[in-house]
Design an enzyme around this catalytic site. Structure first.
Site, PDB file in Angstrom:
ATOM      1  N   CYS A  92      18.977  91.846  14.942  1.00 41.70           N
ATOM      2  CA  CYS A  92      19.968  92.908  14.771  1.00 41.70           C
ATOM      3  C   CYS A  92      19.606  94.118  15.627  1.00 41.70           C
ATOM      4  O   CYS A  92      20.468  94.932  15.953  1.00 41.70           O
ATOM      5  CB  CYS A  92      20.085  93.302  13.306  1.00 41.70           C
ATOM      6  SG  CYS A  92      18.507  93.757  12.562  1.00 41.70           S
ATOM      7  N   LYS A 125      16.127  85.099  -2.395  1.00 45.78           N
ATOM      8  CA  LYS A 125      16.876  83.934  -1.895  1.00 45.78           C
ATOM      9  C   LYS A 125      16.807  83.940  -0.375  1.00 45.78           C
ATOM     10  O   LYS A 125      17.505  84.715   0.279  1.00 45.78           O
ATOM     11  CB  LYS A 125      18.339  83.980  -2.347  1.00 45.78           C
ATOM     12  CG  LYS A 125      19.101  82.695  -2.025  1.00 45.78           C
ATOM     13  CD  LYS A 125      20.582  82.897  -2.058  1.00 45.78           C
ATOM     14  CE  LYS A 125      21.064  83.645  -0.846  1.00 45.78           C
ATOM     15  NZ  LYS A 125      20.772  82.932   0.440  1.00 45.78           N
ATOM     16  N   GLU A 139      21.002  96.050   5.155  1.00 48.20           N
ATOM     17  CA  GLU A 139      20.625  96.103   6.570  1.00 48.20           C
ATOM     18  C   GLU A 139      21.520  95.091   7.264  1.00 48.20           C
ATOM     19  O   GLU A 139      21.314  93.883   7.179  1.00 48.20           O
ATOM     20  CB  GLU A 139      19.139  95.771   6.737  1.00 48.20           C
ATOM     21  CG  GLU A 139      18.574  96.225   8.064  1.00 48.20           C
ATOM     22  CD  GLU A 139      18.669  95.143   9.117  1.00 48.20           C
ATOM     23  OE1 GLU A 139      19.608  95.229   9.939  1.00 48.20           O
ATOM     24  OE2 GLU A 139      17.834  94.242   9.123  1.00 48.20           O
ATOM     25  N   GLU A 163      28.443  91.395  18.191  1.00 49.23           N
ATOM     26  CA  GLU A 163      27.004  91.193  18.289  1.00 49.23           C
ATOM     27  C   GLU A 163      26.744  89.823  18.906  1.00 49.23           C
ATOM     28  O   GLU A 163      27.217  88.802  18.399  1.00 49.23           O
ATOM     29  CB  GLU A 163      26.380  91.280  16.892  1.00 49.23           C
ATOM     30  CG  GLU A 163      24.881  91.367  16.871  1.00 49.23           C
ATOM     31  CD  GLU A 163      24.360  91.662  15.471  1.00 49.23           C
ATOM     32  OE1 GLU A 163      23.206  92.121  15.372  1.00 49.23           O
ATOM     33  OE2 GLU A 163      25.085  91.435  14.484  1.00 49.23           O
TER      34      GLU A 163
END
Length: 490
Positions: free
Chosen positions: A293, A183, A259, A390
């Site tokens: 990331c 997906k 992750e 982040e």
């Protein structure tokens, strides 16, 4: 470019890929895919329902036994053919990624190269799946340890690396003998559809990989994850979503690979080679427009070199050209959407309000498109939001430090532990940082660490499991131990 653009977009299938066939979503639902550089729709594709998701799982389950029994060499050769064809069509895939995600075309070409390497790497790993055999300590029997495909997998990929995240999950799953439902993110689904069409072209058997594109991710994903036939979940995305998926996966005791988010420190000691550190900073921060990331988030720089480091990176950032990724010479493309721009703006404003100095950038760029100026902040105060969250944008925040102990404390002061970067010419100090930083990956005097042959993954809230390397295929295998009688017994 307009001709190429039209041809590339027209070549992408519009449907779901289930059981080896392209088909419409139930109820005829569709979703719009937009170019973030213009805000305009570039293609409309099928928008899967929960029933479509379950049909995809049905197909993966049905194809499982035959694919698991396919010789490893054949599985590897299919992946190798996919590598060759993807490499041949690299320009088409690069342009497609730039159109749906916004990254500069040069970076998109780099992602094709990187993403293709997972196909080549795991094509070579497939025939190297091993077990072991030997006597038990008592000498009364023989121990046989064998590895087997874990079973049907559900692979959820993010929007920021549309090709590499798909190949990084699909390649080891297929190499191990698993079938899959993938997906992709609703913001950038076209690259995955094009890649699975490529797999079909090189001989992928029906049902081995199935694709569901949807605007209602949670509604489609949860029934798949809770189905007892599913045996593996692999997700790349935010930590909050990862936690929610882990709760769902717990019911079926699924094998999971997560992750998740990062908050990477970039530590520059007083003895660092500043030329190397600055060059690496530009890569670690501004690659993919900061939307990675692995992007460096907190630049922890010794006070002896902080001013010079800031001056140099500011000069480099001021020279960066902003614009659509399809234009030559563009270094900073659009952020993925309005929310990304608003987040970058809020983090910068908070840092400035707490005393940080804005040396360049710091503002959204008027539309069309969702652009934010590449930005450098110096003297960022402890407690600033940008040091905890982040960024996922082109904002470089410099925090000064005095000594090694403080550098370690600042670097580890986060719930995340995906990757860290350290710059020093002192070998012993470099070794100490390897030992002391709480991170799954570390770049010592380098600004990019990702490699298909290396285990990618983090510590703490940055996730579970590894992708890439010899460790990557192990995530899709389960171990069986068999005890046989002593063949020499009377």
């Amino acid at each position: 470019m307009t001709e190429n653009r039209s041809a590339v977009l027209e070549s992408v299938p519009e449907g779901l890929f289930i059981g080896g066939a392209w088909r419409r979503a139930q109820e005829g639902r569709t979703l719009s895919v937009n170019d973030p550089a213009t805000g305009q729709e570039i293609k409309r594709i099928a928008d899967a329902t929960p029933a479509d998701g379950m049909a995809a799982l049905d197909a993966a389950v049905a194809a499982g036994p035959e694919w698991a029994a396919t010789p490893a060499r054949q599985r590897g050769e299919l992946l190798r053919r996919a590598f060759d064809l993807l490499t041949e069509r690299s320009e088409e895939f690069a342009l497609l990624m730039t159109l749906e995600m916004g990254k500069p075309l040069a970076e998109a070409r780099g992602e094709v190269t990187y993403g293709a390497e997972f196909l080549r790497w795991f094509s070579e790993e497939a025939p190297r799946i091993q077990g072991r055999y030997g006597p038990n300590p008592e000498g009364s029997g023989r121990i046989v340890v064998s590895q087997h495909p874990v079973g049907p997998c559900f692979l959820i990929t993010p929007w920021n690396f549309p090709l590499a995240m798909a190949t990084r999950k699909i390649a080891p799953a297929l190499a191990a003998g698993c079938t899959a439902v993938i997906k992709p993110a609703a913001l950038t689904p076209l690259t995955t559809l094009a890649f699975v069409a490529l797999l079909e072209e090189v001989g992928l058997p029906a049902g081995v990989v199935n694709v569901v594109t949807t605007s209602t991710s949670g509604e489609v994903s949860e029934p798949i994850i809770r189905d007892p036939r599913l045996r593996k979940l692999s997700f790349t995305g935010s930590t909050p979503v990862g936690r929610s998926l882990l709760e769902q996966a717990a019911q079926g005791v699924l094998r999971t690979s997560m992750e998740l988010g990062g908050n990477a420190p970039f530590v520059v000691f007083e003895d660092a080679d500043l030329d190397t550190a600055v060059e690496a900073a530009m890569l670690a921060k501004f690659r993919n427009i900061g939307q990675a990331c692995t992007a460096a988030n907190r630049f922890i720089v010794h006070t002896a070199v902080a001013e010079e480091f800031t001056r140099r990176v500011t000069e480099r950032v001021q020279a960066m050209r902003i614009g659509p990724g399809t234009q030559e010479g563009v270094a900073i493309g659009p952020l993925i959407d309005d929310r990304a721009v608003a987040k970058a703006e809020a983090l910068v404003q908070d840092a400035v309000a707490r005393g940080a100095h804005l040396t360049t950038g710091g503002h959204p760029v008027p539309g069309p498109g969702t652009f934010y100026e590449p930005t450098v902040l110096s003297g960022v105060a402890h407690g600033s939001d940008i040091l905890r969250e982040e960024v996922f944008g082109p904002v470089l925040a410099v925090v000064p430090f005095e000594g090694e102990e403080e550098a370690v404390r600042l670097a580890n002061d986060t719930e995340y532990g995906l990757v860290s970067y350290v710059f020093t010419q002192d070998l012993a100090r470099g070794q100490r940082m390897i030992e002391r930083l709480e991170t799954g990956m570390l770049g010592l005097n380098v600004g990019v660490v990702s490699n298909a042959a290396a285990p990618f993954g983090g510590w703490k809230s940055s996730g579970l499991g590894r992708e890439g390397g010899a460790e990557g295929i192990a995530e899709y295998l389960q171990t069986k131990y068999t005890l046989t009688p002593d063949p020499f017994a009377g």
